[in-house]
Design an enzyme around this catalytic site. Structure first.
Site, PDB file in Angstrom:
ATOM      1  CD  GLU A   1       5.175 -48.747 -14.781  1.00 41.61           C
ATOM      2  OE1 GLU A   1       5.783 -47.722 -14.413  1.00 41.61           O
ATOM      3  OE2 GLU A   1       3.963 -48.744 -15.095  1.00 41.61           O
TER       4      GLU A   1
ATOM      5  CB  CYS B   1      -1.391 -58.166  -5.436  1.00 42.44           C
ATOM      6  SG  CYS B   1       0.347 -57.692  -5.571  1.00 42.44           S
ATOM      7  CG  HIS B   2       1.654 -61.538  -7.711  1.00 38.52           C
ATOM      8  ND1 HIS B   2       2.208 -60.577  -6.891  1.00 38.52           N
ATOM      9  CD2 HIS B   2       2.450 -61.597  -8.806  1.00 38.52           C
ATOM     10  CE1 HIS B   2       3.290 -60.073  -7.463  1.00 38.52           C
ATOM     11  NE2 HIS B   2       3.456 -60.663  -8.629  1.00 38.52           N
TER      12      HIS B   2
END
Length: 367
Positions: free
Chosen positions: A215, A186-187
């Site tokens: 997005e 993810c991050h």
């Protein structure tokens, strides 16, 4: 004429209300979180399997210390679901896990009840985990030589204290340079931005990688370019990475040698098990969750349309054979709402059809 108009309006309102009621009936009520909150690690069959023989070494899991999104002040932290699921995959597969954070001590968690299930509540009630989180290791004090792998947990806070952190850069360079495995989700891949294994050569140059996409980021936070230091996908591309983006909010895992990364929280189970494989072991058996089946169903829709998704749903339903719902209808409905917001009305209609089929199967099974 007035009477005719009034009757038309009344009919339309009744039809809309009936449609709304029917749509609502397709979505089951939320789980009983009060009961789920009592779940202990001993209640999870996956965690009660015999531990694989031998010492498989240690994995360092790193979470953010950032509790706010920079100057914008919004609360943030690490994603509890991402930590819990990957932590238990690693421990169930025989690894010893340490937890570190940039500042050490107890890091801030993001806990979303809509994402919580038995494994997450067991994690919150795990006394060993509580001790590790209460006193997480400052990354500056972590000894790279102790670890076969390092894994960066996501959460928006990672965008603020992972990039440019010299201690994180040194850990990654040392563990990777010694033949270890680097993972992030993810991050979490923000930790890998701008790392150089040698002067002028980014770690990510020419490497296949996944992370939370532009997005996905901009859909949730339209002003993300002002909130974050950078858009993660854009920065990884600037580092020369071959960015692999899957459909929004669905599973996507990229493996490039000893670099294993995932796009979002729905990628965690597969990513952690892929990391186990990269470390040289076959993951122990685990019952796939209804959430994972739902993601698989939606991936089938993206490639094969409604017919392919319906076939996949039938496969899941047959395999469930009395063991609860095969998919998570609440998660499927959420993707229907996202489809509407994205302007993909056809997809939203198809998801409603899938919800209806899943409900009919569940009702038939309960008869």
């Amino acid at each position: 004429m007035a009477k005719k108009i009034l009757l038309t309006i009344l009919f339309s309102v009744t039809l809309l209300a009936g449609t709304g009621f029917w749509l609502k009936s397709l979505i089951p009520p939320p789980p009983d979180h009060q009961t789920l909150a009592q779940t202990q690690p001993g209640d999870i069959p996956y965690l009660q399997q015999p531990r694989p023989a031998g010492d498989r070494g240690r994995i360092l899991m790193v979470v953010t210390s950032a509790s706010t999104m920079g100057e914008h002040g919004k609360d943030t932290g690490y994603e509890l679901t991402e930590l819990a699921r990957s932590y238990y995959v690693f421990t169930a597969n025989g690894f010893t896990v340490d937890i570190a954070s940039p500042r050490g001590g107890e890091p801030p968690a993001v806990i979303d009840r809509d994402d919580m299930g038995p494994i997450e509540y067991a994690f919150l009630n795990d006394q060993l985990v509580k001790a590790k989180l209460h006193d997480s290791i400052p990354v500056a004090q972590a000894n790279a030589g102790d670890y076969r792998g390092i894994f960066f947990v996501g959460g928006k806070g990672a965008m603020f204290d992972f990039p440019g952190n010299a201690d994180i850069h040194n850990l990654v360079a040392s563990i990777y340079g010694d033949g270890g495995v680097v993972g992030a989700v993810c991050h979490g891949p923000a930790a890998l931005a701008d790392i150089e294994l040698e002067p002028g050569v980014p770690l990510l140059q020419g490497r296949r990688i996944s992370s939370f996409t532009n997005e996905e980021e901009l859909f949730l936070i339209p002003e993300a370019e002002e909130v974050f230091p950078f858009l993660l996908e854009s920065r990884l591309r600037e580092n020369g990475a071959v960015f692999e983006a899957g459909p929004a909010y669905l599973r996507q895992v990229s493996t490039d040698g000893r670099l294993v990364t995932g796009q979002n929280p729905w990628s965690v189970w597969a990513l952690a098990e892929e990391m186990v494989k990269t470390l040289g072991y076959q993951p122990v058996q685990r019952k796939v969750t209804s959430e994972e089946n739902t993601v698989e169903l939606l991936l089938a829709y993206e490639t094969d349309g409604h017919r392919g998704a319906l076939t996949r749903l039938e496969t899941f339903q047959q395999a469930a054979s009395g063991e609860g719902e095969a998919i998570n209808r609440r998660l499927l409905a959420m993707h229907g709402i996202v489809a509407v917001m994205q302007g993909r009305v056809g997809k939203a209609v198809d998801i409603v059809r899938l919800l209806s089929a899943a409900k009919k199967w569940q009702q038939g099974k309960q008869v």
